[in-house]
Design a protein around this motif. Structure first.
Motif, PDB file in Angstrom:
ATOM      1  N   LEU A  80      25.114 -14.010 -12.630  1.00  0.00           N
ATOM      2  CA  LEU A  80      25.559 -15.201 -11.920  1.00  0.00           C
ATOM      3  C   LEU A  80      26.969 -15.582 -12.364  1.00  0.00           C
ATOM      4  N   VAL A  81      27.208 -15.570 -13.667  1.00  0.00           N
ATOM      5  CA  VAL A  81      28.530 -15.915 -14.199  1.00  0.00           C
ATOM      6  C   VAL A  81      29.581 -14.919 -13.699  1.00  0.00           C
ATOM      7  N   GLN A 115      27.878  -5.615  -7.356  1.00  0.00           N
ATOM      8  CA  GLN A 115      27.325  -5.250  -6.059  1.00  0.00           C
ATOM      9  C   GLN A 115      25.816  -5.382  -6.097  1.00  0.00           C
ATOM     10  N   LEU A 116      25.268  -5.787  -4.988  1.00  0.00           N
ATOM     11  CA  LEU A 116      23.821  -5.808  -4.828  1.00  0.00           C
ATOM     12  C   LEU A 116      23.444  -4.524  -4.100  1.00  0.00           C
ATOM     13  N   LEU A 117      22.435  -3.826  -4.603  1.00  0.00           N
ATOM     14  CA  LEU A 117      22.025  -2.555  -4.008  1.00  0.00           C
ATOM     15  C   LEU A 117      20.655  -2.687  -3.365  1.00  0.00           C
ATOM     16  N   THR A 123      24.914  -0.196  -1.115  1.00  0.00           N
ATOM     17  CA  THR A 123      25.394  -1.568  -1.143  1.00  0.00           C
ATOM     18  C   THR A 123      24.691  -2.392  -0.073  1.00  0.00           C
ATOM     19  N   LEU A 124      24.245  -3.578  -0.464  1.00  0.00           N
ATOM     20  CA  LEU A 124      23.505  -4.466   0.421  1.00  0.00           C
ATOM     21  C   LEU A 124      24.315  -5.725   0.657  1.00  0.00           C
ATOM     22  N   GLY A 125      24.591  -6.048   1.904  1.00  0.00           N
ATOM     23  CA  GLY A 125      25.309  -7.265   2.268  1.00  0.00           C
ATOM     24  C   GLY A 125      24.356  -8.335   2.755  1.00  0.00           C
TER      25      GLY A 125
END
Length: 141
Positions: A80-81, A115-117, A123-125
């Motif tokens: 988060l930071v 990045q969120l996978l 990569t997930l948007g």
């Protein structure tokens, strides 16, 4: 998300967590770094400690002081930071304006973009995910 924001969502709590990640552990040093009133700092530290984000321990240098350290729960806020730091660097600084950089310990290289996978490692948007409400006792997999 509302419960999480209730614990760490105000400005001072997030800045305290950032400073503890950055190696500031004593009340006086936190107060000087943040420029926050002592009563507000005391309240936020008490709340973060009460929610298990920080713990109070004897100073590592053997002095009579106490230090605030991140618990395992608090260390999980690292992402988060980093996300907030990277977003701020992208959107809140003018070109060429000095700001801090997050670097890898040991290599001194800049930390890669967070990045969120997805479940396949891609990569997930925001358009690639949705919120599914679960019933009490049900488990999603």
């Amino acid at each position: 998300m509302a419960r999480a924001v209730g614990v760490v969502g105000d400005r001072w709590s997030l800045l305290i967590i950032r400073d503890v990640f950055d190696g500031i552990h004593r009340f006086g040093a936190l107060q000087r770094s943040l420029g926050v009133a002592k009563n507000i700092l005391s309240d936020r530290l008490r709340s973060l400690t009460g929610h298990g984000v920080l713990a109070l321990q004897t100073a590592s240098d053997g002095s009579a002081y106490n230090e605030y350290v991140l618990t395992d729960r608090g260390k999980e806020l690292f992402y988060l930071v980093v996300a907030l730091r990277q977003w701020g660097e992208d959107h809140l600084f003018s070109s060429g304006e000095p700001h801090s950089e997050l670097r890898e310990t040991g290599t001194d290289r800049l930390v890669a973009r967070l990045q969120l996978l997805d479940s396949r490692g891609r990569t997930l948007g925001p358009d690639g995910a949705y919120v599914h409400k679960t019933d009490a006792g049900s488990v999603s997999g």
